[in-house]
Motif scaffolding. Sequence first.
Motif, PDB file in Angstrom:
ATOM      1  N   THR A 198       0.822  -1.223   0.000  1.00  0.00           N
ATOM      2  CA  THR A 198       0.000   0.000   0.000  1.00  0.00           C
ATOM      3  C   THR A 198       0.851   1.266   0.000  1.00  0.00           C
ATOM      4  N   SER A 199       2.150   1.148  -0.234  1.00  0.00           N
ATOM      5  CA  SER A 199       3.084   2.250  -0.006  1.00  0.00           C
ATOM      6  C   SER A 199       2.894   3.428  -0.957  1.00  0.00           C
ATOM      7  N   THR A 200       3.247   4.601  -0.437  1.00  0.00           N
ATOM      8  CA  THR A 200       3.416   5.823  -1.224  1.00  0.00           C
ATOM      9  C   THR A 200       4.905   6.174  -1.185  1.00  0.00           C
ATOM     10  N   THR A 201       5.416   6.734  -2.263  1.00  0.00           N
ATOM     11  CA  THR A 201       6.841   7.069  -2.338  1.00  0.00           C
ATOM     12  C   THR A 201       7.047   8.567  -2.136  1.00  0.00           C
ATOM     13  N   TYR A 202       7.977   8.924  -1.231  1.00  0.00           N
ATOM     14  CA  TYR A 202       8.340  10.326  -0.984  1.00  0.00           C
ATOM     15  C   TYR A 202       9.833  10.503  -1.239  1.00  0.00           C
ATOM     16  N   ASP A 203      10.169  11.488  -2.048  1.00  0.00           N
ATOM     17  CA  ASP A 203      11.576  11.843  -2.237  1.00  0.00           C
ATOM     18  C   ASP A 203      11.936  12.876  -1.173  1.00  0.00           C
ATOM     19  N   ILE A 204      12.788  12.478  -0.222  1.00  0.00           N
ATOM     20  CA  ILE A 204      13.129  13.375   0.896  1.00  0.00           C
ATOM     21  C   ILE A 204      14.575  13.866   0.796  1.00  0.00           C
ATOM     22  N   SER A 205      15.159  13.760  -0.389  1.00  0.00           N
ATOM     23  CA  SER A 205      16.581  14.104  -0.557  1.00  0.00           C
ATOM     24  C   SER A 205      16.894  15.509  -0.063  1.00  0.00           C
ATOM     25  N   LYS A 206      16.047  16.455  -0.383  1.00  0.00           N
ATOM     26  CA  LYS A 206      16.356  17.851  -0.046  1.00  0.00           C
ATOM     27  C   LYS A 206      16.131  18.174   1.429  1.00  0.00           C
ATOM     28  N   TYR A 207      15.549  17.219   2.175  1.00  0.00           N
ATOM     29  CA  TYR A 207      15.306  17.479   3.599  1.00  0.00           C
ATOM     30  C   TYR A 207      16.365  16.832   4.492  1.00  0.00           C
TER      31      TYR A 207
ATOM     32  N   ALA B 285       4.328   2.025   5.793  1.00  0.00           N
ATOM     33  CA  ALA B 285       4.457   1.218   4.580  1.00  0.00           C
ATOM     34  C   ALA B 285       5.207   1.970   3.490  1.00  0.00           C
ATOM     35  N   ASP B 286       5.354   3.263   3.664  1.00  0.00           N
ATOM     36  CA  ASP B 286       5.856   4.110   2.579  1.00  0.00           C
ATOM     37  C   ASP B 286       7.346   3.904   2.305  1.00  0.00           C
ATOM     38  N   ILE B 287       7.735   4.351   1.124  1.00  0.00           N
ATOM     39  CA  ILE B 287       9.122   4.276   0.663  1.00  0.00           C
ATOM     40  C   ILE B 287       9.695   5.682   0.629  1.00  0.00           C
ATOM     41  N   PHE B 288      10.863   5.860   1.232  1.00  0.00           N
ATOM     42  CA  PHE B 288      11.586   7.125   1.152  1.00  0.00           C
ATOM     43  C   PHE B 288      12.692   6.981   0.104  1.00  0.00           C
ATOM     44  N   VAL B 289      12.814   7.989  -0.738  1.00  0.00           N
ATOM     45  CA  VAL B 289      13.857   8.019  -1.767  1.00  0.00           C
ATOM     46  C   VAL B 289      14.867   9.087  -1.392  1.00  0.00           C
ATOM     47  N   ILE B 290      16.153   8.714  -1.375  1.00  0.00           N
ATOM     48  CA  ILE B 290      17.234   9.663  -1.098  1.00  0.00           C
ATOM     49  C   ILE B 290      18.268   9.516  -2.198  1.00  0.00           C
ATOM     50  N   ASN B 291      18.438  10.576  -2.956  1.00  0.00           N
ATOM     51  CA  ASN B 291      19.407  10.593  -4.058  1.00  0.00           C
ATOM     52  C   ASN B 291      19.215   9.411  -5.001  1.00  0.00           C
ATOM     53  N   GLY B 292      17.962   9.123  -5.318  1.00  0.00           N
ATOM     54  CA  GLY B 292      17.626   8.101  -6.293  1.00  0.00           C
ATOM     55  C   GLY B 292      17.556   6.686  -5.751  1.00  0.00           C
ATOM     56  N   LYS B 293      17.913   6.477  -4.481  1.00  0.00           N
ATOM     57  CA  LYS B 293      17.891   5.138  -3.900  1.00  0.00           C
ATOM     58  C   LYS B 293      16.683   4.989  -2.977  1.00  0.00           C
ATOM     59  N   GLN B 294      15.989   3.822  -3.065  1.00  0.00           N
ATOM     60  CA  GLN B 294      14.778   3.595  -2.296  1.00  0.00           C
ATOM     61  C   GLN B 294      15.077   2.855  -0.986  1.00  0.00           C
ATOM     62  N   TYR B 295      14.290   3.210   0.038  1.00  0.00           N
ATOM     63  CA  TYR B 295      14.441   2.605   1.356  1.00  0.00           C
ATOM     64  C   TYR B 295      13.060   2.346   1.969  1.00  0.00           C
ATOM     65  N   ARG B 296      12.991   1.276   2.785  1.00  0.00           N
ATOM     66  CA  ARG B 296      11.854   1.059   3.660  1.00  0.00           C
ATOM     67  C   ARG B 296      12.112   1.768   4.991  1.00  0.00           C
ATOM     68  N   ILE B 297      11.034   2.180   5.657  1.00  0.00           N
ATOM     69  CA  ILE B 297      11.165   2.831   6.961  1.00  0.00           C
ATOM     70  C   ILE B 297      11.273   1.761   8.043  1.00  0.00           C
ATOM     71  N   ASN B 298      12.361   1.797   8.796  1.00  0.00           N
ATOM     72  CA  ASN B 298      12.479   0.919   9.953  1.00  0.00           C
ATOM     73  C   ASN B 298      11.927   1.618  11.198  1.00  0.00           C
ATOM     74  N   SER B 299      12.280   2.887  11.366  1.00  0.00           N
ATOM     75  CA  SER B 299      11.701   3.671  12.453  1.00  0.00           C
ATOM     76  C   SER B 299      11.893   5.149  12.164  1.00  0.00           C
ATOM     77  N   LEU B 300      11.013   5.951  12.764  1.00  0.00           N
ATOM     78  CA  LEU B 300      11.087   7.413  12.673  1.00  0.00           C
ATOM     79  C   LEU B 300      11.029   7.973  14.083  1.00  0.00           C
ATOM     80  N   ASN B 301      11.924   8.905  14.370  1.00  0.00           N
ATOM     81  CA  ASN B 301      11.910   9.603  15.649  1.00  0.00           C
ATOM     82  C   ASN B 301      11.791  11.087  15.327  1.00  0.00           C
ATOM     83  N   ILE B 302      10.597  11.656  15.601  1.00  0.00           N
ATOM     84  CA  ILE B 302      10.287  13.011  15.133  1.00  0.00           C
ATOM     85  C   ILE B 302      10.102  13.946  16.319  1.00  0.00           C
ATOM     86  N   ASN B 303      10.887  15.040  16.336  1.00  0.00           N
ATOM     87  CA  ASN B 303      10.660  16.118  17.295  1.00  0.00           C
ATOM     88  C   ASN B 303       9.552  17.006  16.726  1.00  0.00           C
ATOM     89  N   LEU B 304       8.386  16.956  17.360  1.00  0.00           N
ATOM     90  CA  LEU B 304       7.227  17.643  16.797  1.00  0.00           C
ATOM     91  C   LEU B 304       7.343  19.158  16.879  1.00  0.00           C
TER      92      LEU B 304
END
Length: 696
Positions: free
Chosen positions: A450-459, A665-684
Amino acid sequence: MQVVELYISDTRVDLFKDESVTITDTITNAKDVAKVFTAFSQQFSLPASSTNNKIFKHYYNYDITNGFDARIRVSAILKLNGVDFKIGKVKLNSVSLKNNKAYSYKVVFFGETVALNDTLGEDKLSALSDLDTLSLNYNTGTVEAKLQVDPSTNDIVAPLITHTTRLFYNSDNSAHLNDTGNLYYHTGSSHDHGVLWSDLKYALRVHRIIEAIQVNYPSISFSNDFFNTTNDPYHDLFMWLHRKSGDVGNGDQVSSFPTSINGWTSSGTFTCGASEVWGGMSNVSTLTICPEFAAYSTTNTLMQLTLSTTSTDIYAVEVLQDGQSIYQASGLTGSTTLTSTSAGGDLGLPSVSAGEWTVVVTVTGQNGITFSDIKWTLRNNEPNEIPVTLDFSTGSFLCDTNFEFVITQQIPDMKIIDFLTGIFKMFNLVAYTKPDGSIYIDTLDNFYATSTTYDISKYIDVNTSEVDVALPYRQMNFTYEGLKTFLAAQWQQLNVAEWGAEKYNAEGGLDGGIYTLKLPFEHMQFERLLDIEDVSGATQTTIQWGFCVNDNEQSYIGKPILFYPILKSGGATTSISFRDTPTSHNEVTSYVLPSNSVALAASTSTANKNFGLMINEYTGLSNYTGTLYQNYYSTYIENLFKTNARIVKYTAYLPLHIILNYTLADIFVINGKQYRINSLNINLTNNKSQIELITI
C-alpha cells in the motif's frame, strides 16, 4: 516552529513553552521482527497548571479519594498546527515537586494500537461469552454428527484427534478385532472396537474467536483485510477445545448435567451509553448490564434473577460474569430468586470501573427439570430519573439431562492477548489504528504493497549519517512452543530437529546471534494409517488422525492446538468403526481429518502451518511449499540477509505534509535510492527527525 497541542479526554493540556515532544514510530523492526509496535513518545513534562491539575486531579496529593488512577492510560490526541497527528493514550509516570509544591507531570504518549493490550488485560479466552451461543450437547449422537460435517460450512467439528486411546487399522478378520482402537469396521456383534465417541473433542473455527473478541469488547474492531472468510489459510484454521488432559470434564455423564440458559427475549435494541438505557440481551444466552445502571447504588436499583418451577427435583445454579463464577448455589428445589441491591445481595452489584457486565447462567440437575419461566429483572426508580423496569424472560424452559459442552468452559486456558499475539506471529501481521477507530490487520507484505513514495533528498542533513549492518543475527529460527505430543516428540528424537520448524541462514559463517520466533501453540504431527494386516506397508487407508498424548503415551494437555479440519468422504473413503457405547459400534463412511495443510492435495493448495518444508503426513510428498515462512516471512527476512543490505540512519527536517500523511508502509527516496522505513523519531516542535531506513 509549529504548534504542538495535546488533548487529554477532550481537554487541551498546558505545555511548557520550551518542552520538546518526540514521537518514535515503528511497526516492524529488523532487530525484533516478531513484535508489533505502536507509536510512542519519549517521556516529556507538563506544567502543574490549574488545567493540568484538574486533569490529573492533583495526583501528588495521595489523600484525595477517587482521584486520578495513574495505572490506567487515558485517551489523548496529539495535534500539529491544529491537525490531528496521532490518536492514542497518555500514561502518567510521576509528578515533580519544588518547595513541596507540584511543578510538573511526567507523561508518555502511546499510539492507539496499544489500547488492545489495555482493553484485554489479563482476560482469558473463557471470558468470550459470545462463544457460548455455539455450545452444544456432548453425547454420542452429536459427536458422531460433528465427526461427519463439512468444516467449510460449520464452525464446530469433531476431528479424529484422540486424547487417550491410540488408533490403528487392521483388516485381519482373525486378529486384533477386539482391540478397542482398531478402526477397521466389522459387522460382527462381538467385535466392539473403533474410536469411542468420548475419545473425541470438539474444535472451533479460529475466526469465531476473532469475532467473539469484537462482540465482547465493542471498542475493538478489526479490519477484514486479513480476517476474512475467503482467506483460506486463516479462515480454515480451527482450535481443538482441549481444556484438560484426557476426557472432557464431566464426560462420564453419570451424575449431573449443566445447561446454559438461553432463549431470553430482549424488550428491544439497546446501546450502552444512551440515555436511560440500563441493559439488554446481547444474544439468546447473555445479559449485558450497562455502566449507567451500575452507577446507582440506592435501594431503588434492583437486579434480579427468578427461576420458576414446581419440580421437586434438586438442581444447582451458577452465574458467570465475563466467564468468571460470581454465584453458586446447590441443593435447590422449587422456585428460586437471586437479588442484587445496593447492599450487594446474592449477585453483588455491577462495578462502574468494570464497565459492561456480560452474564451467563448455568443450571445443573440430575434429572430433566422444566421451568415455567427464567427471568432477569432490571429496575431503576432513581430520583429525577424516569422509572425503568426491564424484564427479560425465557418462558417455559427445559433443562434436560444432556451434558452441555459449554465452549467457554472447554476452550484452552489462554489469555486473549497471547492468542492474538500468536496469530499475529503465525502470519507476520502488522496492526495500526485507522482514523475511524478500527484496527488495520494484514500481512507485512500486503501492508508494504500500500506504499506511497516520498523523495526526501532535499530534507536530509548531509553533515551526519550512519550505515549499520542490517541484521544483528547470523540465523533466524521459526518454531512452536509446543512440540511434545507423541508423534512430534518422536519425530524430533529420530531426526534431531523440531517438527515443522525452519532455520534460515543465507550464508554460512555469518557473525551475530540467533533469533528465535516461537508461536504459543502446540504443533502436532498427524499420521495417515496403513492397514497393518499388510506387513509390506503398501496398503494405505484414507484415515489421518492425531494422538494427544506425550511420548510415554500418557494423556497430555500441552499448548492450544491449531489445525486444518478436512472432510474425507466419497466412494474411495475407507470406512471406520465408531463406538457409540463402550460395547457397541457402527460404520461411519465420512469423517473429519486433522491436517497441517489447508488441502489434502498440493494441486488444490500448498498452504500449510509448518514453518519449514516438511513431508506431508497424508501424501508423503514434500511439495507443500506454501509454508508460514515462505508465504509470510521470506521476502522481508531474505532482504535483510542480502550481502548489500544496510540500515541507514539520517537526520532530516521533514515538512509537515509528509509528517501528517506518511505511513510506515511508505518508501523514502534519497538521491535516487529507495528505502523502507524501519523507524522514525520526530521532534514535533522543530520537525527534526532521526530516520532509520532499510535498503531495498
